[in-house]
Scaffold this motif. Structure first.
Motif, PDB file in Angstrom:
ATOM      1  N   PHE A 103      47.204  37.686  56.399  1.00  0.00           N
ATOM      2  CA  PHE A 103      48.297  37.740  55.418  1.00  0.00           C
ATOM      3  C   PHE A 103      47.984  36.821  54.232  1.00  0.00           C
ATOM      4  CE2 PHE A 103      52.646  36.829  53.950  1.00  0.00           C
ATOM      5  CZ  PHE A 103      53.194  38.104  53.967  1.00  0.00           C
ATOM      6  N   GLY A 115      50.539  34.561  61.193  1.00  0.00           N
ATOM      7  CA  GLY A 115      51.074  34.165  59.888  1.00  0.00           C
ATOM      8  C   GLY A 115      52.589  34.039  59.909  1.00  0.00           C
ATOM      9  N   LEU A 125      53.784  45.372  59.491  1.00  0.00           N
ATOM     10  CA  LEU A 125      52.632  46.134  58.986  1.00  0.00           C
ATOM     11  C   LEU A 125      52.957  47.626  58.898  1.00  0.00           C
ATOM     12  CD1 LEU A 125      49.832  44.176  60.875  1.00  0.00           C
ATOM     13  CD2 LEU A 125      50.252  44.149  58.409  1.00  0.00           C
TER      14      LEU A 125
HETATM   15  C1  HEM Z   1      42.490  40.893  66.096  1.00  0.00           C
HETATM   16  C2  HEM Z   1      42.479  41.004  64.792  1.00  0.00           C
HETATM   17  C3  HEM Z   1      43.690  40.966  63.906  1.00  0.00           C
HETATM   18  C4  HEM Z   1      45.011  40.813  64.223  1.00  0.00           C
HETATM   19  C5  HEM Z   1      45.641  40.658  65.601  1.00  0.00           C
HETATM   20  C6  HEM Z   1      45.740  40.824  62.988  1.00  0.00           C
HETATM   21  C7  HEM Z   1      47.105  40.696  62.889  1.00  0.00           C
HETATM   22  C8  HEM Z   1      47.817  40.701  61.732  1.00  0.00           C
HETATM   23  C9  HEM Z   1      49.249  40.529  61.634  1.00  0.00           C
HETATM   24  C10 HEM Z   1      50.171  40.363  62.825  1.00  0.00           C
HETATM   25  C11 HEM Z   1      49.580  40.569  60.337  1.00  0.00           C
HETATM   26  C12 HEM Z   1      50.986  40.401  59.739  1.00  0.00           C
HETATM   27  C13 HEM Z   1      51.131  39.048  59.148  1.00  0.00           C
HETATM   28  C14 HEM Z   1      51.254  37.937  60.169  1.00  0.00           C
HETATM   29  O1  HEM Z   1      52.348  37.675  60.629  1.00  0.00           O
HETATM   30  O2  HEM Z   1      50.238  37.341  60.515  1.00  0.00           O
HETATM   31  C15 HEM Z   1      48.372  40.770  59.580  1.00  0.00           C
HETATM   32  C16 HEM Z   1      48.303  40.894  58.220  1.00  0.00           C
HETATM   33  C17 HEM Z   1      47.136  41.080  57.535  1.00  0.00           C
HETATM   34  N1  HEM Z   1      45.862  41.110  58.057  1.00  0.00           N
HETATM   35 FE1  HEM Z   1      45.371  41.156  59.990  1.00  0.00          FE
HETATM   36  N2  HEM Z   1      44.871  41.023  61.958  1.00  0.00           N
HETATM   37  C18 HEM Z   1      43.602  41.089  62.467  1.00  0.00           C
HETATM   38  C19 HEM Z   1      42.429  41.270  61.758  1.00  0.00           C
HETATM   39  C20 HEM Z   1      42.348  41.351  60.387  1.00  0.00           C
HETATM   40  C21 HEM Z   1      41.122  41.479  59.637  1.00  0.00           C
HETATM   41  C22 HEM Z   1      39.707  41.591  60.220  1.00  0.00           C
HETATM   42  C23 HEM Z   1      41.461  41.475  58.329  1.00  0.00           C
HETATM   43  C24 HEM Z   1      40.491  41.563  57.206  1.00  0.00           C
HETATM   44  C25 HEM Z   1      40.532  40.753  56.191  1.00  0.00           C
HETATM   45  C26 HEM Z   1      42.903  41.358  58.254  1.00  0.00           C
HETATM   46  C27 HEM Z   1      43.620  41.331  57.090  1.00  0.00           C
HETATM   47  C28 HEM Z   1      44.991  41.273  57.020  1.00  0.00           C
HETATM   48  C29 HEM Z   1      45.721  41.390  55.781  1.00  0.00           C
HETATM   49  C30 HEM Z   1      45.130  41.587  54.391  1.00  0.00           C
HETATM   50  C31 HEM Z   1      47.062  41.281  56.107  1.00  0.00           C
HETATM   51  C32 HEM Z   1      48.234  41.388  55.139  1.00  0.00           C
HETATM   52  C33 HEM Z   1      48.683  42.843  55.083  1.00  0.00           C
HETATM   53  C34 HEM Z   1      49.905  43.056  54.174  1.00  0.00           C
HETATM   54  O3  HEM Z   1      50.693  42.134  53.976  1.00  0.00           O
HETATM   55  O4  HEM Z   1      50.022  44.175  53.656  1.00  0.00           O
HETATM   56  N3  HEM Z   1      43.401  41.302  59.522  1.00  0.00           N
HETATM   57  N4  HEM Z   1      47.306  40.853  60.454  1.00  0.00           N
END
Ligand code: HEM
Length: 362
Positions: free
Chosen positions: A139, A320, A329
């Motif tokens: 995030f 995050g 998401l």
């Molecule tokens: C096991 C791997 C991953 C998990 C469990 C995961 C989980 C999440 C979650 C739950 C969110 C929502 C925000 C939050 O509360 O944290 C998020 C947002 C996001 N993640 Fe991941 N993520 C993973 C891998 C990745 C990878 C490899 C990238 C590449 C850069 C990535 C990029 C992002 C981005 C850009 C957002 C923001 C999306 C938005 O606000 O439109 N994530 N992720």
């Protein structure tokens, strides 16, 4: 000795002295790429700091994210350059722009596919180091935000699900970069001006538009002859009229159903119809297709990412801090996140061949 030979001797002597004074460093692969001092030394795991062994899979987790960030950097670099070129580009010079767009979309395809690698991370193993990551999250990927903003995603289109503002948690220098990407002209703005300019300046526009308008009027006559209910007829006619009447098109913009200006919309239609007539329109049409591809691929990344997240953590809160990462998401995969919606929508207004019989003479 002629003057020229004397001059060469003096130059060679000077060059030799410089070489002797400064032994030339031979560039090697690892230094050029700053491998051992930076890149390969930048995978510090959070697990294992308190005496336990570091978690094996955390290395992979860090590397996957780092690779993404490098691809984001490359795409921001190319996107800015494409936008810069569009300020002046003539139709015939679009080839170089298309090369960069093709590279961007190829990278975006890799970014979508690369999510598969994360599916090899066993969710139970992920739990072995996930707690160390709080409150860091994708995030906070500021390059992702800069790309989204530069591409044309508007603040008001962002999901309001959850408690977070997408700009929170950034230090002031990063925040400034994100703010700038929000305030500056976006790819959507630049493309729109370019399309409008194409329509105003290309010599074929006038003839094209006369024929297209005639075709729309024929389509409206068809609708009227089809025994629809008065309400249905009125609605269908109004929609088609909005394609050729500026004031109706502008009303659709005010109501939020269209984004592009009337001239930009006409430019896109013209390019679509003339793509087989002249090379310059074929190249321009290819460019518009690449823009659609990029828009689609960003949507595909969002969709694939949310599927992967659901598989890893169910609908738990994200690191995050979104209350349910999965639900937040999911709220980002809708139409409001599609940036170039008009470039898809206007395909609903292409005419049946009988209404544009001399299309091939355009
Ligand atoms: C096991 C791997 C991953 C998990 C469990 C995961 C989980 C999440 C979650 C739950 C969110 C929502 C925000 C939050 O509360 O944290 C998020 C947002 C996001 N993640 Fe991941 N993520 C993973 C891998 C990745 C990878 C490899 C990238 C590449 C850069 C990535 C990029 C992002 C981005 C850009 C957002 C923001 C999306 C938005 O606000 O439109 N994530 N992720």
């Amino acid at each position: 000795m002629c003057k020229l030979t004397l001059f060469r001797c003096v130059v060679n002597d000077a060059q030799r002295k410089v070489k002797e004074a400064k032994p030339q460093k031979i560039l090697v692969y690892k230094d050029y790429l700053q491998l051992d001092n930076k890149i390969l030394n930048a995978q510090d795991r959070e697990s294992g700091r308190d005496g336990d062994p570091p978690h094996h899979d955390e290395m992979f987790f860090i590397i996957v994210h780092q690779v993404y960030e490098l691809w984001f950097k490359s795409n921001i670099h190319d996107l800015r350059s494409v936008m810069d070129s569009l300020k002046n580009v003539e139709l015939v010079k679009l080839n170089r722009v298309n090369e960069k767009m093709t590279r961007m979309t190829s990278i975006m395809k890799i970014c979508v596919d690369q999510l598969h690698t994360l599916e090899t991370l066993n969710p139970a193993e992920f739990m072995g180091f996930r707690s160390y990551l709080f409150p860091a999250s994708g995030f906070q990927s500021y390059q992702f935000r800069i790309f989204e903003n530069t591409f044309g995603l508007k603040h008001k289109s962002r999901s309001e699900f959850g408690r977070q503002h997408y700009k929170q948690d950034h230090p002031s220098d990063i925040l400034k970069q994100i703010d700038t990407s929000e305030e500056e002209k976006t790819f959507v703005d630049v493309l729109e001006s370019w399309l409008a300019k194409v329509f105003r300046e290309e010599p074929q526009s006038k003839v094209f538009w006369e024929k297209f308008e005639k075709g729309v009027k024929g389509t409206i006559e068809d609708i009227k002859s089809k025994n629809k209910s008065p309400e249905e007829e009125q609605k269908a006619v109004a929609i088609w009229q909005s394609v050729i009447k500026k004031e109706l098109h502008d009303k659709k913009i005010i109501d939020g159903h269209r984004k592009m200006s009337f001239d930009a919309w006409r430019g896109a239609l013209m390019i679509t119809y003339l793509r087989n007539r002249q090379e310059k329109y074929a190249v321009a049409h290819n460019f518009l297709n690449l823009v659609r591809d990029a828009d689609n691929l960003l949507m595909k990344w969002r969709y694939h990412h949310v599927q992967m997240v659901h598989r890893q953590i169910g609908d738990k809160a994200g690191t995050g801090g979104t209350t349910s990462g999965y639900s937040y998401l999911k709220s980002t995969v809708g139409d409001q996140y599609r940036v170039f919606k008009d470039l898809f929508d206007f395909h609903g207004f292409l005419l049946e061949p009988k209404h544009l019989p001399d299309y091939y003479d355009l």
